[in-house]
Enzyme design. Structure first.
Site, PDB file in Angstrom:
ATOM      1  N   ASP A 212      24.394   5.633   5.362  1.00 50.53           N
ATOM      2  CA  ASP A 212      24.657   5.476   6.754  1.00 50.53           C
ATOM      3  C   ASP A 212      23.311   4.986   7.702  1.00 50.53           C
ATOM      4  O   ASP A 212      22.239   5.079   6.999  1.00 50.53           O
ATOM      5  CB  ASP A 212      25.257   6.983   7.137  1.00 50.53           C
TER       6      ASP A 212
ATOM      7  N   ASP B  54      28.146  21.342   7.779  1.00 54.65           N
ATOM      8  CA  ASP B  54      29.539  21.141   7.882  1.00 54.65           C
ATOM      9  C   ASP B  54      30.379  20.638   7.048  1.00 54.65           C
ATOM     10  O   ASP B  54      31.764  20.528   7.102  1.00 54.65           O
ATOM     11  CB  ASP B  54      29.850  20.396   9.316  1.00 54.65           C
TER      12      ASP B  54
ATOM     13  N   HIS C 130      30.015  17.631   5.400  1.00 56.02           N
ATOM     14  CA  HIS C 130      29.975  16.258   5.513  1.00 56.02           C
ATOM     15  C   HIS C 130      29.473  15.530   4.300  1.00 56.02           C
ATOM     16  O   HIS C 130      28.587  16.185   3.735  1.00 56.02           O
ATOM     17  CB  HIS C 130      29.774  15.638   6.748  1.00 56.02           C
TER      18      HIS C 130
ATOM     19  N   GLU D 281      32.415  13.330   9.037  1.00 53.98           N
ATOM     20  CA  GLU D 281      32.632  14.810   9.920  1.00 53.98           C
ATOM     21  C   GLU D 281      33.868  15.559   9.651  1.00 53.98           C
ATOM     22  O   GLU D 281      34.646  14.502   9.173  1.00 53.98           O
ATOM     23  CB  GLU D 281      32.345  14.698  11.230  1.00 53.98           C
TER      24      GLU D 281
HETATM   25  C1  F6R Z   1      22.462  10.973   4.855  1.00 55.72           C
HETATM   26  C2  F6R Z   1      23.801  11.746   4.799  1.00 55.72           C
HETATM   27  C3  F6R Z   1      24.049  13.260   5.326  1.00 55.72           C
HETATM   28  C4  F6R Z   1      23.156  14.002   4.545  1.00 55.72           C
HETATM   29  C5  F6R Z   1      23.582  15.464   5.135  1.00 55.72           C
HETATM   30  C6  F6R Z   1      22.461  16.474   4.421  1.00 55.72           C
HETATM   31  O1  F6R Z   1      22.414   9.841   4.596  1.00 55.72           O
HETATM   32  O2  F6R Z   1      24.551  11.031   4.264  1.00 55.72           O
HETATM   33  O3  F6R Z   1      25.330  13.261   4.651  1.00 55.72           O
HETATM   34  O4  F6R Z   1      23.136  14.049   3.101  1.00 55.72           O
HETATM   35  O5  F6R Z   1      23.638  15.634   6.164  1.00 55.72           O
HETATM   36  O6  F6R Z   1      21.169  16.209   5.260  1.00 55.72           O
HETATM   37  P1  F6R Z   1      20.110  17.147   4.461  1.00 55.72           P
HETATM   38  O7  F6R Z   1      19.625  16.436   3.289  1.00 55.72           O
HETATM   39  O8  F6R Z   1      18.827  16.540   5.513  1.00 55.72           O
HETATM   40  O9  F6R Z   1      20.174  18.607   4.601  1.00 55.72           O
END
Ligand code: F6R
Length: 258
Positions: free
Chosen positions: A67, A136, A138, A143
């Site tokens: 992403d 959450d 994801h 989301e």
């Molecule tokens: C980022 C992504 C997100 C993160 C998730 C956890 O490329 O795809 O799904 O993996 O938000 O983020 P952290 O590791 O910063 O807690």
């Protein structure tokens, strides 16, 4: 799903890196899917160490990131392209032209997302997708409520994700509200998935993803449908797993060669 519970973040990062090593040992031209955020930073550090000290070779590897924030140019300090360059790509021998991160500045989002999916297909599909998990639930920026069949598209981030990611920006209002994200359906097509999760704040989401019902409200739960997922977690993130002892038992048996 294989669940590997490590005592420390360093240990889990090393265990996760081993999966990448195993893949590159039998497929040097593998297609790797990468995630950004804090969770995989230890894994990337270990891959850099393995490249520098043990000659782990990325010269034939192709990469696709999950992403990117809409509106951030590649050189923005918080862009995911910049994150990947600084935390991994600049320190290993992957050719820059083989690395793909969705563009945050494409104007025709629909056409761009279709092109990104085609690039993945043309590369032969993703062999191993690295994932984190949002608080959450994801994966990528899918989301709660995202279709479990979703493809790469523009998404709107939830308030919770904006709160979680505000730590990387000067203020919360600087966090872009939209992102280009691979879909859950895109991720499920990877031949293998590797999730890293650490810290107490991930415990409820991780338990829901691994042991709860499959639901679009926790998009990581869709991984239960995937035949080859390994979750690397520390004790804090694993603290709400009901089957924890069972996962440890399976692991011990595997290590003993049973
Ligand atoms: C980022 C992504 C997100 C993160 C998730 C956890 O490329 O795809 O799904 O993996 O938000 O983020 P952290 O590791 O910063 O807690």
């Amino acid at each position: 799903m294989d669940v590997v519970i490590s005592k420390t973040y360093e240990e889990l990062s090393k265990a996760a890196a081993q999966l990448v090593v195993d893949l590159l040992n039998h497929k040097p031209n593998a297609v790797l899917g990468f995630a950004t955020g804090s969770s995989p930073v230890g894994l990337y550090k270990e891959l850099i160490r393995l490249h520098k000290k043990e000659g782990l070779d990325f010269s034939k590897v192709t990469t696709f990131n999950l992403d990117e924030y809409v509106g951030l140019p590649a050189d923005h300090p918080q862009s995911y392209r910049r994150f990947m360059n600084e935390n991994l790509f600049n320190h290993i021998n992957v050719p820059t032209q083989n690395t793909h991160v969705p563009s945050g500045t494409a104007t025709n989002h629909k056409a761009f997302c279709e092109w990104y999916e085609k690039q993945i297909r043309d590369a032969g599909g993703i062999d191993l997708q690295v994932l984190g998990i949002g608080s959450d639930g994801h994966i990528a920026f899918n989301e709660p409520g995202s279709s479990l069949g979703s493809r790469t598209r523009m998404v709107t981030l939830t308030e919770q994700t904006l709160d979680d990611n505000a730590r990387f920006f000067k203020k919360k209002s600087d966090v872009p509200r939209h992102a280009i994200s691979m879909g859950v359906g895109t991720i499920l097509e990877a031949r293998q998935c590797l999730m890293v999760a650490n810290g107490k704040n991930k415990a409820p989401a991780l338990a829901a993803a691994i042991e709860g019902p499959i639901t679009s409200m926790i998009t990581a739960s869709a991984l239960q449908l995937h035949p080859a997922v390994t979750v690397f977690t520390d004790a804090d993130a694993a603290s709400q797993l009901k089957m924890r002892e069972y996962y440890d038992w399976i692991r011990k048996q595997a290590q003993a060669g049973n």
